[in-house]
Design a protein around this motif. Structure first.
Motif, PDB file in Angstrom:
ATOM      1  N   LYS A  77       1.301   6.840  -6.829  1.00  0.00           N
ATOM      2  CA  LYS A  77       0.236   7.816  -7.115  1.00  0.00           C
ATOM      3  C   LYS A  77       0.738   9.245  -6.909  1.00  0.00           C
ATOM      4  O   LYS A  77       0.487  10.126  -7.735  1.00  0.00           O
ATOM      5  N   GLU A  78       1.481   9.453  -5.804  1.00  0.00           N
ATOM      6  CA  GLU A  78       1.997  10.791  -5.517  1.00  0.00           C
ATOM      7  C   GLU A  78       2.973  11.263  -6.594  1.00  0.00           C
ATOM      8  O   GLU A  78       3.093  12.464  -6.867  1.00  0.00           O
ATOM      9  N   LYS A 107       0.913   4.114  -2.906  1.00  0.00           N
ATOM     10  CA  LYS A 107       0.705   5.521  -2.546  1.00  0.00           C
ATOM     11  C   LYS A 107       1.800   6.396  -3.145  1.00  0.00           C
ATOM     12  O   LYS A 107       1.532   7.484  -3.696  1.00  0.00           O
ATOM     13  N   ASP A 136       2.694  10.517  -9.672  1.00  0.00           N
ATOM     14  CA  ASP A 136       1.918  10.531 -10.929  1.00  0.00           C
ATOM     15  C   ASP A 136       2.319   9.406 -11.889  1.00  0.00           C
ATOM     16  O   ASP A 136       2.184   9.532 -13.103  1.00  0.00           O
ATOM     17  N   THR A 155      -2.811   6.572 -11.842  1.00  0.00           N
ATOM     18  CA  THR A 155      -3.940   7.464 -11.597  1.00  0.00           C
ATOM     19  C   THR A 155      -4.605   7.131 -10.262  1.00  0.00           C
ATOM     20  O   THR A 155      -4.352   6.068  -9.679  1.00  0.00           O
ATOM     21  N   GLU A 156      -5.480   8.024  -9.824  1.00  0.00           N
ATOM     22  CA  GLU A 156      -6.234   7.797  -8.602  1.00  0.00           C
ATOM     23  C   GLU A 156      -7.101   6.550  -8.739  1.00  0.00           C
ATOM     24  O   GLU A 156      -7.237   5.759  -7.803  1.00  0.00           O
ATOM     25  N   GLU A 157      -7.665   6.395  -9.929  1.00  0.00           N
ATOM     26  CA  GLU A 157      -8.528   5.231 -10.171  1.00  0.00           C
ATOM     27  C   GLU A 157      -7.735   3.922 -10.110  1.00  0.00           C
ATOM     28  O   GLU A 157      -8.162   2.940  -9.496  1.00  0.00           O
ATOM     29  N   TYR A 198      -4.984   3.477  -8.542  1.00  0.00           N
ATOM     30  CA  TYR A 198      -4.572   3.324  -7.153  1.00  0.00           C
ATOM     31  C   TYR A 198      -5.677   2.662  -6.336  1.00  0.00           C
ATOM     32  O   TYR A 198      -5.440   1.704  -5.587  1.00  0.00           O
ATOM     33  N   SER A 199      -6.889   3.149  -6.477  1.00  0.00           N
ATOM     34  CA  SER A 199      -8.025   2.611  -5.716  1.00  0.00           C
ATOM     35  C   SER A 199      -8.304   1.163  -6.093  1.00  0.00           C
ATOM     36  O   SER A 199      -8.573   0.311  -5.239  1.00  0.00           O
ATOM     37  N   THR A 200      -8.233   0.886  -7.397  1.00  0.00           N
ATOM     38  CA  THR A 200      -8.489  -0.481  -7.876  1.00  0.00           C
ATOM     39  C   THR A 200      -7.440  -1.456  -7.315  1.00  0.00           C
ATOM     40  O   THR A 200      -7.769  -2.560  -6.879  1.00  0.00           O
ATOM     41  N   GLU A 247       0.827  -1.203   0.000  1.00  0.00           N
ATOM     42  CA  GLU A 247       0.000   0.000   0.000  1.00  0.00           C
ATOM     43  C   GLU A 247       0.863   1.255   0.000  1.00  0.00           C
ATOM     44  O   GLU A 247       0.530   2.260  -0.647  1.00  0.00           O
TER      45      GLU A 247
END
Length: 335
Positions: A40-41, A37, A43, A46-48, A50-52, A33
């Protein structure tokens, strides 16, 4: 691989013991995790994505290591040590060592070299015939059953001088005592062709159609009997061989001369045969030898009297495919 699986695996090298997914899976997920993170930070994802990845379930496909052909592999390890010892000079140094301390030191260096070779990552090419190895193993297990009886088996390709199958005992486990080459027993009548019959033919120049005296024999209190108590006179050598007459085998050894007959065994380097075995009863197989040693010696009959030691290892190569070790055995004319 998915993003989540990639992040999961990439956590491990940072600290393998702490992030071992088999021992500390929770730590591995926490580190995964953190990696996601940071990606994502920065770039990279993407946020999507990352969540998936956070929601994805990681499934480990865990299998247990299986030792295929442990009978054979055990001997490969022993022969590897022997090969390294010969090529790197440890065996010669050991023979020249005059003190126990020096011998012990050489043995330690030898063992360290073997460990270093294996740790460096090598590919050991062998003569294993998997089908025959399975057959030998299955037959030993089936024949011996559940009793106390044990056995050792060696199968050699006499044309290529290669050991293609071994059985150390029934239900063999890797690195256990291996009766194919570590057990020493009396060969009995199996020694007669090597010590009596062929040396006699070679020494006298007669043929197998010639006759030999198989009548009762006595020398210095030694008087062997034939199987079943049979008493014979002069018989063709072929007949004496076919029926394994003890009196004929001992008389051949006596006529050749014990020391002269034993010289025919020297090329085989039987490790337990010594000058103490230079006696007439040896014609009946009273010395000690292993199944492998005896099987190897018998290949000489199929090679016109030439003997070349059979091996399991063809070559040992490093990660780049370069040959590190390989046998360079010559052949010897026995008869």
């Amino acid at each position: 691989m998915t993003l989540a699986e990639t992040a999961f695996l990439i956590t491990i090298p940072n600290r393998p013991s702490l992030y071992d997914p088999l021992e500390n899976e929770e730590n591995t997920h926490q580190r995964k995790e953190w990696v996601l993170k940071k990606m994502k930070e920065a770039d990279f994802i993407t946020e999507e994505a990352y969540s998936t990845a956070l929601e994805e379930e990681i499934t480990l496909s865990i299998t247990e290591k299986i030792d295929h052909h442990p009978n054979y592999v055990t001997y490969v390890h022993d022969e590897l040590k022997d090969l390294i010892g010969k090529q790197d000079g440890f065996k010669d140094k050991l023979q020249q060592a005059v003190s126990d301390e020096t011998q012990e030191s050489i043995q330690e260096q030898w063992n360290e070299q073997v460990d270093d070779v294996l740790a460096g990552g090598v590919t050991i090419h062998t003569a294993l015939d998997s089908a025959k190895q399975r057959h030998v193993t299955e037959q030993v297990d089936a024949f011996l059953g559940d009793g106390e009886l044990q056995a050792g088996v060696t199968m050699i390709d006499h044309r290529e001088h290669e050991i293609i199958a071994l059985s150390g005992c029934k239900q063999y486990q890797k690195f256990n005592f291996n009766r194919a080459y570590q057990a020493y027993n009396q060969p009995g009548s199996a020694i007669k062709p090597l010590l009596s019959f062929v040396p006699y033919l070679e020494f006298t120049g007669v043929s197998e159609l010639s006759t030999i005296d198989a009548s009762p024999f006595e020398r210095s209190g030694f008087s062997p009997a034939n199987f079943g108590g049979g008493v014979y006179g002069r018989v063709p050598i072929e007949t004496a061989f076919k029926h394994s007459y003890n009196t004929a085998a001992v008389r051949m050894l006596d006529q050749i001369g014990i020391e002269k007959a034993f010289r025919y065994l020297e090329p085989f380097s039987f490790s337990r045969v010594s000058s103490q075995d230079y006696i007439l009863p040896s014609a009946l197989g009273t010395m000690d030898m292993s199944v492998l040693e005896l099987t190897d010696a018998y290949t000489t009959f199929a090679n016109d009297g030439q003997f070349k030691r059979a091996r399991v290892i063809r070559s040992v190569k490093d990660r780049n495919g370069s040959v590190l070790y390989e046998w360079d055995d010559g052949s010897a004319e026995v008869w």
